[in-house]
Scaffold this active site. Structure first.
Site, short mmCIF file in Angstrom:
data_model
loop_
_atom_site.label_atom_id
_atom_site.label_comp_id
_atom_site.label_asym_id
_atom_site.label_seq_id
_atom_site.Cartn_x
_atom_site.Cartn_y
_atom_site.Cartn_z
N LYS A 158 97.40 24.52 -66.02
CA LYS A 158 98.18 24.88 -64.50
C LYS A 158 99.74 23.82 -64.51
O LYS A 158 99.46 23.12 -65.52
CB LYS A 158 97.48 23.71 -63.77
CG LYS A 158 98.48 23.38 -61.96
CD LYS A 158 97.24 22.28 -61.08
CE LYS A 158 97.61 21.22 -60.97
NZ LYS A 158 99.03 20.95 -61.21
N ASP A 192 101.06 25.56 -59.65
CA ASP A 192 101.11 24.56 -58.14
C ASP A 192 101.92 24.21 -57.48
O ASP A 192 103.05 22.41 -58.33
CB ASP A 192 100.09 24.04 -59.22
CG ASP A 192 99.85 22.63 -58.11
OD1 ASP A 192 100.13 22.67 -57.26
OD2 ASP A 192 99.27 21.38 -59.01
N LYS A 217 103.74 24.12 -54.88
CA LYS A 217 102.90 23.72 -53.03
C LYS A 217 104.03 24.27 -52.16
O LYS A 217 104.83 23.52 -51.34
CB LYS A 217 102.44 22.10 -53.22
CG LYS A 217 101.26 21.77 -54.32
CD LYS A 217 101.36 20.19 -53.64
CE LYS A 217 99.96 20.32 -54.51
NZ LYS A 217 100.22 19.86 -56.27
N HIS A 273 106.42 24.46 -49.44
CA HIS A 273 106.26 24.09 -48.03
C HIS A 273 107.73 24.16 -47.10
O HIS A 273 108.84 23.48 -47.89
CB HIS A 273 105.58 22.81 -48.25
CG HIS A 273 105.20 22.09 -46.37
ND1 HIS A 273 104.98 20.94 -46.17
CD2 HIS A 273 105.52 22.76 -45.33
CE1 HIS A 273 104.88 20.45 -44.94
NE2 HIS A 273 105.62 21.65 -44.25
N ASP A 274 108.10 25.16 -46.53
CA ASP A 274 109.34 25.88 -46.20
C ASP A 274 109.44 26.45 -44.68
O ASP A 274 108.27 26.54 -44.50
CB ASP A 274 109.84 25.75 -47.29
CG ASP A 274 111.54 25.66 -47.41
OD1 ASP A 274 112.67 26.31 -46.61
OD2 ASP A 274 111.99 25.22 -48.10
N THR A 285 94.37 15.20 -52.33
CA THR A 285 93.66 14.08 -53.01
C THR A 285 93.66 12.48 -53.63
O THR A 285 92.59 11.74 -53.37
CB THR A 285 92.54 14.97 -54.00
OG1 THR A 285 93.53 15.40 -55.42
CG2 THR A 285 92.12 15.80 -53.69
N ARG A 322 86.10 13.73 -62.68
CA ARG A 322 86.48 13.11 -63.21
C ARG A 322 85.74 12.68 -64.16
O ARG A 322 84.65 13.51 -63.88
CB ARG A 322 86.89 11.45 -62.99
CG ARG A 322 88.76 10.79 -62.06
CD ARG A 322 89.16 10.66 -63.36
NE ARG A 322 91.19 11.10 -62.84
CZ ARG A 322 92.10 11.66 -62.72
NH1 ARG A 322 91.27 12.65 -62.58
NH2 ARG A 322 92.95 11.41 -62.32
N GLN A 379 93.90 9.10 -57.87
CA GLN A 379 93.05 9.86 -56.90
C GLN A 379 93.01 9.07 -55.82
O GLN A 379 92.58 7.87 -56.96
CB GLN A 379 92.64 10.78 -58.18
CG GLN A 379 93.72 12.01 -58.94
CD GLN A 379 93.95 12.94 -58.24
OE1 GLN A 379 94.15 12.37 -56.66
NE2 GLN A 379 94.30 14.08 -58.57
N ARG A 435 94.35 14.32 -66.03
CA ARG A 435 93.99 13.39 -67.30
C ARG A 435 92.71 13.33 -68.13
O ARG A 435 93.31 12.61 -69.26
CB ARG A 435 94.34 11.91 -66.80
CG ARG A 435 96.30 12.11 -66.55
CD ARG A 435 96.65 11.16 -64.67
NE ARG A 435 96.58 11.48 -63.92
CZ ARG A 435 96.86 10.41 -62.47
NH1 ARG A 435 97.28 9.89 -62.58
NH2 ARG A 435 96.35 11.25 -61.62
O1 C5P Z 1 95.31 14.42 -63.66
P1 C5P Z 1 94.32 14.36 -62.20
O2 C5P Z 1 93.05 14.61 -62.78
O3 C5P Z 1 94.39 13.76 -61.50
O4 C5P Z 1 95.71 16.04 -61.84
C1 C5P Z 1 95.30 16.50 -60.78
C2 C5P Z 1 96.46 17.07 -60.87
O5 C5P Z 1 96.12 18.36 -59.34
C3 C5P Z 1 98.13 17.33 -61.00
O6 C5P Z 1 98.18 18.15 -60.80
C4 C5P Z 1 98.11 17.18 -59.25
O7 C5P Z 1 99.41 17.75 -59.27
C5 C5P Z 1 96.94 18.11 -58.47
N1 C5P Z 1 96.34 17.88 -56.71
C6 C5P Z 1 96.05 17.01 -56.63
N2 C5P Z 1 95.97 17.29 -55.11
C7 C5P Z 1 96.30 18.64 -54.75
C8 C5P Z 1 96.24 19.55 -55.79
C9 C5P Z 1 97.24 19.00 -56.95
O8 C5P Z 1 95.61 16.40 -57.48
N3 C5P Z 1 95.16 17.83 -53.22
#
Ligand code: C5P
Length: 236
Positions: free
Chosen positions: A36, A63, A65, A67-68, A122, A183, A192, A213
């Site tokens: 991604k 990704d 996102k 929005h416009d 999230t 996770r 998150q 991460r």
């Molecule tokens: O590091 P982590 O696993 O939290 O990363 C989650 C990824 O998913 C990030 O790139 C974040 O921008 C993306 N994301 C998110 N929630 C959403 C859409 C995308 O966390 N609703």
């Protein structure tokens, strides 16, 4: 023996620049996962990086996102399709006309990206939704926005694992549920708020897991992928 089968996993390459993204991608295997590319990396490195990652064999979830206004989002989605990405997303809160314009923009392409709508990030919880003036709970709002996405002809939504089972009951089996906030057991949640393990998210009905991460911060990313596989198959 290394199991090469593709995981239902999209690794979030949340790197600051192209060379660190490419160095990291070369440590992964395109037969095992997709990648991604998000706002920071795309703003720095642009389409050339997406093409370089595709040349390494990876399918890319762009990704951004979008929005416009409908016309602008349609153009952006069309540009993503021309780049050959596997998946692209828009914010469902852009509304029915914006969602329909996005879907129509790629509908007539022979090889088009999957198009998914972001429901509620999230990282957001009930108190943040209230601060924005929304009366619904996160789950209610996700269901509401997902229904708009389905009506507009999108392929699915981005949601947290916590809403996946309710969405599965309301939508067709091929409606994609893409779930970040994943996770491994023992990992920290970071920023998150609505998190789940890979196995729990898939059991709840998720189609694809987005993980950043837990993989990019691991000293051995392939071992982290193996841990995801083990978690999915019930080994951990
Ligand atoms: O590091 P982590 O696993 O939290 O990363 C989650 C990824 O998913 C990030 O790139 C974040 O921008 C993306 N994301 C998110 N929630 C959403 C859409 C995308 O966390 N609703």
């Amino acid at each position: 023996m290394i199991d090469m089968h593709m995981l239902p996993l999209v690794v979030a390459l949340d790197c600051a620049d192209a060379s660190s993204a490419l160095d990291f991608a070369r440590r992964l295997d395109p037969r095992q996962c997709r990648l991604k590319v998000g706002k920071e990396l795309f703003t720095t490195a642009g389409p050339a990086l997406v093409e370089a990652l595709q040349a390494l064999g990876f399918e890319i979830f762009l990704d951004l996102k979008f929005h416009d206004i409908p016309n602008t989002v349609a153009g952006a989605v069309r540009a993503a399709a021309a780049l050959g990405v596997w998946m692209v997303n828009v914010h469902a809160s852009g509304g029915p006309r914006m969602l329909a314009a996005a879907a129509e923009a790629v509908a007539d392409r022979s090889r088009r990206p999957l198009l998914v709508g972001v429901t509620v990030l999230t990282s957001m919880d009930a108190s943040e939704l209230r601060a924005l003036g929304h009366k619904e709970t996160p789950a209610e709002r996700v269901l509401h926005l997902a229904a708009l996405c389905a009506q507009a002809g999108l392929d699915g939504v981005v949601c947290s694992g916590e809403e996946a089972s309710a969405l599965r009951l309301q939508h067709a089996p091929d409606f994609l549920l893409v779930t970040p906030g994943i996770r491994l057991p023992g990992d920290t949640a970071d920023d998150q708020r609505r998190v789940m393990t890979p196995r729990a998210a898939i059991a709840a009905g998720a189609t694809y897991l987005v993980m950043g991460r837990s993989i990019t911060g691991a000293s051995d990313p392939l071992a982290a992928l193996a841990a995801v596989r083990a978690n999915l198959t019930g080994g951990s």
